[in-house]
Design an enzyme around this catalytic site. Structure first.
Site, PDB file in Angstrom:
ATOM      1  N   ASN A 183       0.837  -1.209   0.000  1.00  0.00           N
ATOM      2  CA  ASN A 183       0.000   0.000   0.000  1.00  0.00           C
ATOM      3  C   ASN A 183       0.873   1.261   0.000  1.00  0.00           C
ATOM      4  O   ASN A 183       0.615   2.209   0.735  1.00  0.00           O
ATOM      5  CB  ASN A 183      -0.946  -0.012   1.211  1.00  0.00           C
ATOM      6  N   GLU A 218       1.827  -3.121  -5.138  1.00  0.00           N
ATOM      7  CA  GLU A 218       1.387  -1.740  -4.907  1.00  0.00           C
ATOM      8  C   GLU A 218       2.504  -0.929  -4.243  1.00  0.00           C
ATOM      9  O   GLU A 218       2.310  -0.241  -3.250  1.00  0.00           O
ATOM     10  CB  GLU A 218       0.089  -1.684  -4.093  1.00  0.00           C
ATOM     11  N   ASP A 252      -1.312 -10.042  -4.841  1.00  0.00           N
ATOM     12  CA  ASP A 252      -2.662  -9.561  -4.596  1.00  0.00           C
ATOM     13  C   ASP A 252      -3.478  -9.880  -5.843  1.00  0.00           C
ATOM     14  O   ASP A 252      -3.407  -9.170  -6.840  1.00  0.00           O
ATOM     15  CB  ASP A 252      -2.629  -8.055  -4.316  1.00  0.00           C
ATOM     16  N   ASN A 306      -6.710  -9.913  -5.942  1.00  0.00           N
ATOM     17  CA  ASN A 306      -7.903  -9.054  -5.935  1.00  0.00           C
ATOM     18  C   ASN A 306      -9.204  -9.793  -6.255  1.00  0.00           C
ATOM     19  O   ASN A 306     -10.146  -9.207  -6.784  1.00  0.00           O
ATOM     20  CB  ASN A 306      -7.714  -7.854  -6.872  1.00  0.00           C
ATOM     21  N   HIS A 349      -2.936  -4.497   4.076  1.00  0.00           N
ATOM     22  CA  HIS A 349      -2.753  -5.938   3.860  1.00  0.00           C
ATOM     23  C   HIS A 349      -1.755  -6.467   4.889  1.00  0.00           C
ATOM     24  O   HIS A 349      -0.909  -5.716   5.386  1.00  0.00           O
ATOM     25  CB  HIS A 349      -2.213  -6.234   2.463  1.00  0.00           C
TER      26      HIS A 349
END
Length: 267
Positions: free
Chosen positions: A10, A36, A153, A155, A258
């Site tokens: 993040n 990310e 990730d 998603n 996360h």
């Protein structure tokens, strides 16, 4: 043993200030897959960009401040590849892979999507291209006597056990029927041919969740999603001896929305 950890940070610059650096100094991981990252390598402090004892490849997105994946390994990879041969997505900072002895490890950041928008269309295009790539990767690796591990990730929450509030999310991106069906194809022995490692180790468990919204008390109530996955070829998945989420003890100790997902494989 081979220990691999995957985490959506993040924003790596922010995570580094909140506790990622201390976590990195203590981790037992041999390979670390980040998603990310949201930074160009030169924007990162040196001890984060290229920490001592690690070989690092960064794959930032062409669009600054977006996406970005990185792969850290204790051993220098034999080969590194950014992207998966996609004209649309290879510059989007969503995939990097590295060949290590006997295994190809990849860091994936699949688009998040948003129902009724171009972002969802983008996600579906990515999924279509990526499944074809996964099949080819598995076949090439098998021909070379190698296993494959795609961490990241993804998603998508595959089953009801993969998110706390599944009833309220049946029309939300990340739990749409067509997304779940696509992930079923990835895990179908007759199609994608891969295995969800942590689910295989914990078949009858709710979660373990790896992402909790910063809104409300999602973390404290464990209202999470299991979208950060280790996806492996069957041979490697069968050698997984442990899989777990490194959930912070308290909300205040989190350095991302996360948590790291770690699996240990018997070499």
């Amino acid at each position: 043993m081979l220990t691999v950890t995957s985490v959506n940070v993040n924003g790596l610059r922010a995570a580094a200030k909140k506790g990622f650096v201390g976590w990195l100094a203590q981790t037992d991981a041999d390979v670390l897959c980040l998603q990310e990252v949201r930074a160009e390598p030169e924007q990162l402090p040196e001890h984060v960009r290229d920490p001592e004892g690690w070989h690092v490849v960064h794959a930032p997105a062409a669009a600054k401040g977006r996406a970005g994946v990185s792969l850290y390994s204790r051993r220098e990879p034999d080969r590194v590849q950014v992207g998966f041969g996609s004209a649309e997505f290879d510059g989007s900072g969503r995939y990097v892979e590295a060949d290590l002895p006997g295994v190809t490890v990849a860091s994936l950041y699949l688009p998040s999507g948003e129902v009724g928008t171009e972002r969802q269309d983008e996600k579906e295009r990515f999924m279509g291209e990526f499944l074809a790539y996964l099949k080819g990767l598995r076949e090439r690796a098998a021909a070379e006597g190698r296993e494959v591990l795609v961490c990241g990730d993804w998603n998508i929450a595959h089953q009801r056990a993969d998110l706390k509030n599944w009833r309220g999310n049946t029309k939300s991106s990340g739990f749409l029927p067509e997304e779940r069906e696509w992930l079923s194809r990835v895990f179908d022995p007759a199609d994608g041919g891969y295995v969800d490692v942590v689910r295989a180790l914990h078949p009858d468990t709710e979660g373990p969740y790896s992402w909790w919204s910063y809104r409300g008390r999602a973390f404290d109530n464990d209202t999470g999603w299991r979208i950060d996955l280790h996806v492996a070829t069957p041979g490697l998945a069968g050698r997984a001896v442990k899989g777990f989420v490194e959930r912070a003890a308290t909300h205040a100790e989190r350095w991302s929305d996360h948590a790291p997902v770690t699996a240990v494989y018997d070499r």
